[in-house]
Design an enzyme around this catalytic site. Structure first.
Site, PDB file in Angstrom:
ATOM      1  N   ASP A 119     -16.170  69.320 -58.682  1.00 41.14           N
ATOM      2  CA  ASP A 119     -17.102  68.422 -59.355  1.00 41.14           C
ATOM      3  C   ASP A 119     -16.545  67.929 -60.682  1.00 41.14           C
ATOM      4  OD1 ASP A 119     -19.934  67.339 -59.656  1.00 41.14           O
ATOM      5  OD2 ASP A 119     -19.790  68.600 -61.443  1.00 41.14           O
TER       6      ASP A 119
ATOM      7  N   GLU B 216     -13.597  65.044 -57.813  1.00 44.49           N
ATOM      8  CA  GLU B 216     -14.418  63.912 -58.228  1.00 44.49           C
ATOM      9  C   GLU B 216     -13.985  63.564 -59.639  1.00 44.49           C
ATOM     10  OE1 GLU B 216     -18.959  62.640 -59.424  1.00 44.49           O
ATOM     11  OE2 GLU B 216     -18.285  64.706 -59.579  1.00 44.49           O
TER      12      GLU B 216
END
Length: 591
Positions: free
Chosen positions: A256, A293
């Site tokens: 993330d 990401e």
């Protein structure tokens, strides 16, 4: 640096890194009643041998209340209670012949365990694995399952990064899911959050310098990757990756918001993580993928590491949000906020045909500056970028959690699927997308602290009021918000849904069987501007014709070309193909 595991169920040695503590006690039992003094050892670690008793334990530092183990594998009663011992070596695996799925062959399916089925458990997901295998996806990407407060939530406020969320089924439930997925030829990735922890139940900062005030993130304190004590913090994250890939047999991790991993060292944490994943891949013979990401639009994230020289971070893939944005604007016409730049008629051809980064050093009006860096296809092939038509972020961060198919005709949503699944990127679907699920996917939490819950409500209302959605934002703490976001599996065979599902299934099959849909390099295909609502794509001998509106078009039909897949009003004639309003066709040879 790695190799500091928490105790297994048959271990009698407990260890804790607490370099600034003056005294540490091991508290044994579910009620933390038995106190055992621990001894300081090298490197700021404390250690003691003790009978595990009922397997529940916590640590008390300098006379303060006991806290869970930072490396806890299980928090059966929640994130504020004692940890439970788990012997990961005792898991009963049957996937001994599993050989994995390389990233370049992946079709990814993102799902949230807590809303994928009414059971909201890993076992509930297992019951629908045959659906996913029949659909043709090859990878399941689970949204975060690290323990977080309450029963339900997105998982990005996790506070026990090593523990598997108990309401989902805990460690054994995750093992059953991964094992069952491998039996059906499905790889499993897990979304992990290393850049911050949630606000409720975050005890790591009380134990050791896991966080720093030298850097900040939008979600809370930044992880200490480059300050005093950061060697052990990096070991903590490296061991976490090893836990998921080795002990839980996971095939990959989605990392993330890696742009929020602030690291000023010469060797960035991402390089260490990718090197570890490569080591595990080599030793096991099973490919492991780390997909980041990143908001930086920097191909260095996935460029190869260069040993002692200057190279990339070496991650195996990264999300490509610009592709999503270009598709979203072309299909919906929305152009507010960060979508504004993608209203440029050249955005779709560039993002689908040439580069995953529409902003590759160009001006970004949303940021008020230039953004990104060009991608060199000779160094970084298209399959290293994971692209989507919708994701948990892009759906759940809308005020009402509406999916792209809720605001446009079914034929236009099908056209988006065709453009994505014939693109040069690794495609990712969001759960329920394949049948046009009617359910929204909204933001929900389950915090016990009313002050925290109210601040979240107010923050959501304030954020969306700025976009004209005041008074319409669902209450994240309302149980009804979770229920509304849970997939309805009785829709799958319903009118309209079954037709769209069949189209997705055929598109994925074509991608698997036609080489040009996986091997045409970036820049080698052709994508037209969406003029008068018509988009034309050419990849090898495969052509996609999509009509996004009330018009129609007629295109030449090359000799020997077949209609490989279609949705809506499509008529194949001698020498021509007519595509009606809100319709799409894929034409070409069968490879």
């Amino acid at each position: 640096m790695s190799g500091h595991p928490s105790p297994a169920v048959d271990s009698r040695t407990y260890r804790l890194w607490a370099p600034d503590a003056s005294a540490v006690e091991l508290r044994l039992g579910a009620g933390s009643a038995l106190a055992v003094p621990m001894a300081r050892v090298d490197g700021g670690w404390w250690e003691v041998a003790a009978d595990p008793g009922d397997g529940r334990y916590a640590f008390a530092l300098d006379g303060r209340p006991p806290v869970p183990d930072p490396r806890s594998r299980h928090q059966p009663d929640g994130v504020h209670t004692p940890s439970a011992l788990v012997d990961t070596s005792a898991f009963a695996w049957t996937d001994h012949g599993w050989r994995g799925v390389p990233l370049q062959d992946a079709v990814v399916y993102e799902l949230h365990v807590g809303t994928f089925t009414p059971e909201r458990t890993f076992d509930g997901v297992v019951r629908h694995l045959d659906h996913l295998a029949d659909l043709g996806v090859t990878v399941i990407e689970l949204m975060p399952v690290a323990a977080f407060p309450g029963r339900h939530g997105w998982g990005y406020d996790g506070v026990a990064p090593y523990a598997v969320h108990a309401p989902y089924g805990g460690p054994e439930g995750l093992v059953r899911l991964v094992d069952a997925a491998h039996a059906r030829g499905l790889a499993v990735w897990l979304d992990v959050v290393h850049n911050h922890l949630g606000p409720s139940g975050n005890y790591l900062g009380q134990v050791a310098p896991y966080f720093t005030d030298r850097h900040h993130t939008p979600w809370g304190d930044a992880v200490n990757l480059d300050g005093p004590g950061s060697d052990e913090v990096r070991a903590y994250l490296l061991d976490n990756v090893r836990l998921w890939l080795e002990d839980y047999h996971l095939d990959g991790l989605r990392l993330d918001a890696v742009h929020a991993l602030h690291d000023e060292r010469a060797v960035h944490l991402l390089e260490d993580l990718s090197a570890l994943a490569d080591e595990i891949s080599r030793s096991s013979g099973i490919p492991r993928s780390l997909v980041g990401e990143s908001d930086r639009n920097d191909p260095a994230t996935v460029a190869p590491r260069a040993g002692g020289g200057v190279g990339g971070m070496g991650l195996h893939g990264q999300w490509a949000d610009d592709v999503h944005h270009a598709l979203h604007v072309a299909l919906t016409g929305e152009d507010q906020g960060y979508y504004a730049d993608f209203a440029d008629p050249g955005a779709l051809p560039k993002a689908l045909g040439d580069t995953p980064f529409f902003h590759d050093g160009t001006w970004s009006s949303f940021r008020g500056r230039r953004h990104g860096r060009p991608v060199d296809p000779a160094v970084t092939p298209g399959w290293r970028f994971v692209a989507s038509l919708q994701t948990h972020d892009q759906v759940g961060n809308r005020a009402m959690g509406d999916r792209i198919g809720h605001g446009i005709p079914a034929g236009r949503a099908a056209a988006g699927a065709a453009l994505l699944l014939t693109s040069p990127y690794t495609p990712m679907l969001f759960m329920g997308e394949e049948w046009g699920a009617s359910t929204p996917w909204q933001y929900f939490t389950d915090h016990e602290e009313e002050e925290l819950a109210e601040s979240i409500r107010e923050g959501r209302q304030r954020e969306f009021a700025e976009h004209g959605w005041a008074g319409q934002v669902p209450d994240p703490q309302d149980e009804g918000t979770v229920s509304a976001s849970t997939l309805r599996w009785d829709e799958v065979t319903g009118e309209g849904h079954e037709e769209l599902l069949g189209f997705y299934r055929e598109l994925i099959r074509l991608r698997r069987t036609i080489p040009s849909l996986r091997s045409t390099p970036l820049g080698a295909g052709r994508v037209s501007r969406p003029e008068e609502g018509v988009v034309l794509v050419q990849r090898g001998d495969v052509r996609v014709v999509a009509v996004l509106g009330s018009g129609s078009t007629s295109v030449p039909r090359p000799d020997g070309a077949e209609v490989l897949a279609s949705f809506g009003e499509v008529t194949a004639l001698d020498g021509r193909i007519v595509v009606g309003p809100e319709s799409v066709v894929v034409v070409g040879g069968r490879g």
